[in-house]
Design a protein around this motif. Structure first.
Motif, short mmCIF file in Angstrom:
data_model
loop_
_atom_site.label_atom_id
_atom_site.label_comp_id
_atom_site.label_asym_id
_atom_site.label_seq_id
_atom_site.Cartn_x
_atom_site.Cartn_y
_atom_site.Cartn_z
N GLY A 129 0.93 -1.21 -0.05
CA GLY A 129 -0.12 0.01 0.05
C GLY A 129 0.89 1.15 0.15
O GLY A 129 0.54 2.15 0.76
N LEU A 182 3.05 4.14 -2.56
CA LEU A 182 2.46 5.17 -3.73
C LEU A 182 1.63 4.54 -4.60
O LEU A 182 0.54 5.08 -5.01
N ALA A 238 2.67 -3.88 4.77
CA ALA A 238 3.60 -4.18 5.76
C ALA A 238 3.72 -3.34 6.99
O ALA A 238 3.92 -3.71 8.14
N HIS A 239 3.48 -2.05 6.74
CA HIS A 239 3.85 -1.03 7.77
C HIS A 239 2.10 -0.41 8.09
O HIS A 239 1.29 -0.23 7.44
N SER A 248 7.64 4.03 1.61
CA SER A 248 7.37 4.52 0.28
C SER A 248 6.82 6.34 0.79
O SER A 248 6.87 7.27 -0.42
N ALA A 272 0.51 -5.72 8.00
CA ALA A 272 0.17 -7.35 7.55
C ALA A 272 1.09 -7.57 6.20
O ALA A 272 1.27 -6.74 5.45
N ALA A 305 1.82 -10.37 2.78
CA ALA A 305 1.02 -11.91 2.13
C ALA A 305 1.71 -13.10 2.39
O ALA A 305 3.00 -13.08 2.21
N ALA A 356 2.20 -4.92 -5.64
CA ALA A 356 2.65 -3.52 -5.70
C ALA A 356 3.72 -3.46 -4.33
O ALA A 356 3.69 -2.30 -3.60
N ASP A 357 4.39 -4.45 -4.16
CA ASP A 357 5.32 -4.69 -3.01
C ASP A 357 6.64 -4.25 -3.19
O ASP A 357 7.42 -4.81 -2.73
N GLY A 358 6.98 -3.43 -4.22
CA GLY A 358 8.40 -2.78 -4.34
C GLY A 358 9.34 -3.58 -5.04
O GLY A 358 9.06 -4.78 -5.56
N ALA A 383 21.93 7.23 -4.57
CA ALA A 383 21.39 8.68 -4.39
C ALA A 383 21.61 9.11 -3.17
O ALA A 383 21.04 8.46 -2.16
N ILE A 431 20.26 11.94 -0.88
CA ILE A 431 19.19 13.24 -0.65
C ILE A 431 19.39 13.86 0.44
O ILE A 431 19.73 13.58 1.49
N ASN A 477 7.20 -0.39 -8.58
CA ASN A 477 8.61 -0.53 -8.52
C ASN A 477 8.75 -2.49 -8.55
O ASN A 477 9.86 -2.78 -9.18
N PRO A 532 16.34 7.33 -10.68
CA PRO A 532 15.71 8.48 -10.38
C PRO A 532 15.99 9.89 -11.29
O PRO A 532 15.39 10.87 -11.40
C1 LIG Z 1 15.70 8.97 -4.68
C2 LIG Z 1 14.65 8.74 -5.50
C3 LIG Z 1 13.93 10.05 -5.96
C4 LIG Z 1 12.85 9.55 -6.65
N1 LIG Z 1 12.25 10.71 -7.40
C5 LIG Z 1 11.14 10.46 -8.11
C6 LIG Z 1 10.53 11.47 -8.84
O1 LIG Z 1 10.92 12.63 -8.60
N2 LIG Z 1 9.48 11.23 -9.63
C7 LIG Z 1 9.06 10.06 -9.80
O2 LIG Z 1 8.13 9.76 -10.67
N3 LIG Z 1 9.36 8.89 -9.39
C8 LIG Z 1 10.67 8.89 -8.49
N4 LIG Z 1 11.27 8.26 -7.78
C9 LIG Z 1 10.59 6.74 -7.81
C10 LIG Z 1 9.46 6.64 -6.77
O3 LIG Z 1 9.93 6.70 -5.67
C11 LIG Z 1 8.77 4.97 -7.19
O4 LIG Z 1 8.60 4.94 -8.48
C12 LIG Z 1 7.90 4.79 -6.14
O5 LIG Z 1 8.52 4.85 -4.76
C13 LIG Z 1 7.27 3.19 -6.43
O6 LIG Z 1 6.36 3.08 -5.64
P1 LIG Z 1 5.64 1.53 -5.20
O7 LIG Z 1 4.58 1.72 -4.48
O8 LIG Z 1 5.73 0.68 -6.31
O9 LIG Z 1 6.81 1.04 -4.42
P2 LIG Z 1 7.49 1.15 -2.93
O10 LIG Z 1 7.48 2.75 -2.74
O11 LIG Z 1 8.65 0.38 -2.87
O12 LIG Z 1 6.35 0.72 -1.81
C14 LIG Z 1 6.09 -0.86 -1.67
C15 LIG Z 1 5.26 -0.92 -0.58
O13 LIG Z 1 5.02 -2.30 -0.59
C16 LIG Z 1 5.19 -2.73 1.04
N5 LIG Z 1 5.65 -3.88 1.08
C17 LIG Z 1 6.80 -4.32 0.88
N6 LIG Z 1 6.69 -5.85 0.85
C18 LIG Z 1 5.52 -6.09 1.36
C19 LIG Z 1 5.05 -7.25 1.59
N7 LIG Z 1 5.80 -8.49 1.58
N8 LIG Z 1 3.57 -7.48 2.16
C20 LIG Z 1 2.98 -6.21 2.00
N9 LIG Z 1 3.62 -5.01 1.85
C21 LIG Z 1 4.95 -4.86 1.50
C22 LIG Z 1 6.12 -1.58 1.63
O14 LIG Z 1 5.85 -1.31 3.06
C23 LIG Z 1 5.75 -0.26 0.80
O15 LIG Z 1 4.72 0.49 1.36
C24 LIG Z 1 12.29 8.25 -7.03
C25 LIG Z 1 13.15 7.22 -6.40
C26 LIG Z 1 14.16 7.20 -5.77
C27 LIG Z 1 14.83 6.13 -4.94
#
Ligand SMILES: Cc1cc2nc3c(=O)[nH]c(=O)nc-3n(C[C@H](O)[C@H](O)[C@H](O)COP(=O)(O)OP(=O)(O)OC[C@H]3O[C@@H](n4cnc5c(N)ncnc54)[C@H](O)[C@@H]3O)c2cc1C
Length: 420
Positions: free
Chosen positions: A15, A17, A38-39, A48, A135, A137, A171-173, A195, A197, A303, A310
Motif C-alpha cells: 500500500g 505510492l 507491511a507498515h 514509500s 500485514a 502476504a 505492488a510490493d516494491g 542517490a 538526498i 517498482n 531517479p
Molecule cells: C531517490 C529517489 C527519488 C525519486 N524521485 C522520483 C520523482 O521525482 N518522480 C517520480 O516519478 N519517481 C521518483 N522516484 C521513484 C518512486 O519513488 C517510485 O516509483 C515509487 O516509490 C514506487 O512506488 P511503489 O509503491 O511501487 O513501491 P515502494 O515505494 O517500494 O512501496 C512498496 C510498498 O509495499 C510494501 N511492502 C513491501 N513488501 C511487502 C509485503 N511483503 N507485504 C505487504 N506490503 C509490502 C512497503 O511497505 C511499501 O509500502 C524516485 C525514487 C528514488 C529512489
C-alpha cells in the motif's frame, strides 16, 4: 487448499505510492478492494512515504485530481516552471520552459510524506476499501475464478486470515515478495550509484527552476521546494545527488561544512551560497524489470514491475499511468461483462502499457549511460546533444512531453476524466 475466505474484487499487496493509488482508482468505482501493507498507517518507517520529494508530472496531477487526491496535495506542491540542464565544465546548456510548452507548470515537487497522507485520507473515505496493515502476504493459491492468499497480521503467525479476490496485484516494491513466491524472474542492472538526498537552503530563490547538472561523479538534481516547516528568505530545495558508491560513502561521512563545500563545488553559484543542508539519506540505484507483468489473475505493478534510476524523475509518474490504464481496463472489462482477471483482459493492459514503459525506461537509462560516461567521445556527443536540444524545438518538445507525462495514448484518468 480450498478457496474459502472473505471475497474481494481486487487484492493489492503493498500500500505504498502505487498500491494506494490503484486502490483508490478501483475502489472509487465501487469494487471491493483489499490492501495488504507491511507498515501500519502513519508509521514513521513507511518506506514509500518518506522524506524524499517526488516530481509529479502534469499527467500525474490530472490523475490525482480525478481521484480526489489533489485537493489535499495542492497546498504542499511547488510548481516547476523551468528545467535547466547543464554539464559541469562543458558548454552545453538546455532549458525547457513551461511558457514555451503552453502550460502553467511543467510539473510539481511534493514531499512523499504529503502524498502518503493525502492517499491515506482519500482511502479512508472509500468504504469499498479494506486495509490490512501492518500485514504481509503469505501463501498464494490460484483457482479458476479467484486467487486466494493468507494475510499475515502481527501476532497471527502463519495462520493468518485467508482472503479471495478475482485479481491479485503485486505492488510490493523492487524486492517484491509476491514476485519471488510466484517464481517470476526479474532482470536487474546495478548502476553502482547511490542517490544522496538532502534538503538545502540557498542564498537565492530557485524561482521555480529545477536544475539537473551532470557532473563527473554523476547527475545532481537541485529541485525547488517550499518549506512550510522552515520558511524564510532565500531558496529552499531538495537535492538528489547520484554518486558512484565510493564517492557516496565519502559524501555521507562528511561533516556539514564539508558537505556544503562539496555540493557548492559541483553545483556552482547559480543560487549564490548554499547555506544549510538537512539530514542526508541514501538509496542504492538499480534498474529492475520484472520478466512478467501479467498472468491469469495477477498483475505486477510499480517498482515491482519496473524500478528506474531517479535521474529524470519518471518512476512514479510512469507507474501512475500504469495504475490509470489498469483501472480503466478493469472497468471496461466489467462493463463489457468480461472477467477482468482473465489473461485476455490483462494482456490488453500489458500491450497498452508496453510502449510507454519501454520509452521511459530507455530515456532514463540512456541519460545515465550517456551523461554518466567519462569517455571523451560520448562527452562531446552529449554536449552537442544539449546544444541540439536547445536549437531544435522538435527535439525539446519530445523531451518536454516525456517529462510532463503526456506522450503516447493516455488513459482517461490521466486526461482528468472519471472512469464511471
Ligand atoms: C531517490 C529517489 C527519488 C525519486 N524521485 C522520483 C520523482 O521525482 N518522480 C517520480 O516519478 N519517481 C521518483 N522516484 C521513484 C518512486 O519513488 C517510485 O516509483 C515509487 O516509490 C514506487 O512506488 P511503489 O509503491 O511501487 O513501491 P515502494 O515505494 O517500494 O512501496 C512498496 C510498498 O509495499 C510494501 N511492502 C513491501 N513488501 C511487502 C509485503 N511483503 N507485504 C505487504 N506490503 C509490502 C512497503 O511497505 C511499501 O509500502 C524516485 C525514487 C528514488 C529512489
Amino acid at each position: 487448499m480450498t478457496q474459502s475466505g472473505e471475497k474481494f474484487d481486487l487484492c493489492i499487496v503493498g500500500g505504498g505510492l502505487v498500491g494506494a493509488s490503484l486502490a483508490i482508482a478501483v475502489g472509487d468505482t465501487g469494487k471491493r478492494v483489499a490492501v495488504v501493507e507491511a507498515h501500519a498507517q502513519g508509521a514513521p518507517g513507511q518506506p514509500s512515504f518518506d522524506d524524499r520529494a517526488t516530481a509529479l508530472s502534469n499527467g500525474s496531477r490530472r490523475v490525482f485530481e480525478a481521484l480526489g487526491v489533489w485537493p489535499r496535495l495542492a497546498a504542499h506542491a511547488t510548481p516547476i516552471q523551468t528545467i535547466h540542464v547543464s554539464d559541469k565544465g562543458h558548454f552545453g546548456i538546455s532549458r525547457i520552459d513551461a511558457r514555451e510548452e503552453g502550460v502553467p507548470a511543467l510539473g510539481f515537487m511534493v514531499r512523499n510524506r504529503h502524498i502518503g497522507a493525502a492517499l491515506m485520507a482519500r482511502l479512508a473515505e472509500l468504504p469499498a476499501i479494506t486495509m490490512f496493515a501492518p500485514a504481509t502476504a503469505g501463501e498464494i493459491e490460484f483457482g479458476d475464478s479467484t486467487v486466494s492468499l493468507s494475510v499475515l497480521q502481527d501476532g497471527a503467525g502463519e495462520s493468518g486470515a485467508r482472503i479471495r479476490a478475482r485479481l491479485l496485484v503485486a505492488a510490493d516494491g523492487a524486492r517484491s515478495s509476491v514476485r519471488s513466491q510466484l517464481n517470476i524472474e526479474s532482470e536487474s542492472f546495478d548502476y553502482r550509484q547511490i542517490a544522496v538526498i538532502a534538503n538545502i537552503a540557498t542564498e537565492r530563490d530557485l524561482d521555480g527552476v529545477a536544475y539537473e547538472r551532470f557532473t563527473e561523479s554523476g547527475p545532481l538534481a537541485v529541485l525547488p521546494m517550499t518549506d512550510e516547516d522552515a520558511p524564510g528568505a532565500g531558496g529552499r530545495a531538495t537535492i538528489v545527488w547520484s554518486l558512484d558508491s565510493k564517492s557516496a560513502e565519502q559524501v555521507l561521512a562528511l561533516d556539514d561544512d564539508g558537505f556544503l563545500a562539496g555540493l557548492q563545488e559541483q553545483f556552482g553559484f547559480r543560487l549564490g551560497h548554499i547555506l544549510k543542508a538537512g539530514r542526508r539519506v541514501s538509496y542504492p540505484l538499480a534498474l529492475v524489470r520484472s520478466d512478467e507483468q501479467v498472468r491469469a489473475r495477477l498483475v505486477v505493478i510499480g517498482n515491482a514491475a519496473h524500478s528506474l534510476h531517479p535521474v529524470a524523475g519518471q518512476g512514479f509518474n510512469l507507474s501512475l499511468r500504469d495504475v490509470a490504464a489498469l483501472a480503466e481496463t478493469i472497468e471496461d472489462a466489467t462493463e463489457a461483462g468480461e472477467d477482468f482477471g482473465s489473461l485476455d483482459v490483462l494482456n490488453r493492459y500489458a500491450d497498452w502499457r508496453e510502449r510507454d514503459q519501454r520509452d521511459v525506461i530507455r530515456f532514463s537509462d540512456g541519460l545515465i549511460r550517456v551523461f554518466g560516461s567519462r569517455n571523451p567521445l560520448t562527452r562531446t556527443g552529449r554536449n552537442l546533444g544539449l546544444v541540439a536540444l536547445e536549437l531544435l524545438p522538435g527535439a525539446k518538445r519530445l523531451v518536454a512531453r516525456q517529462t510532463m507525462g503526456v506522450a503516447g495514448r493516455l488513459p482517461k484518468l490521466a486526461r482528468g476524466l472519471s472512469l464511471t
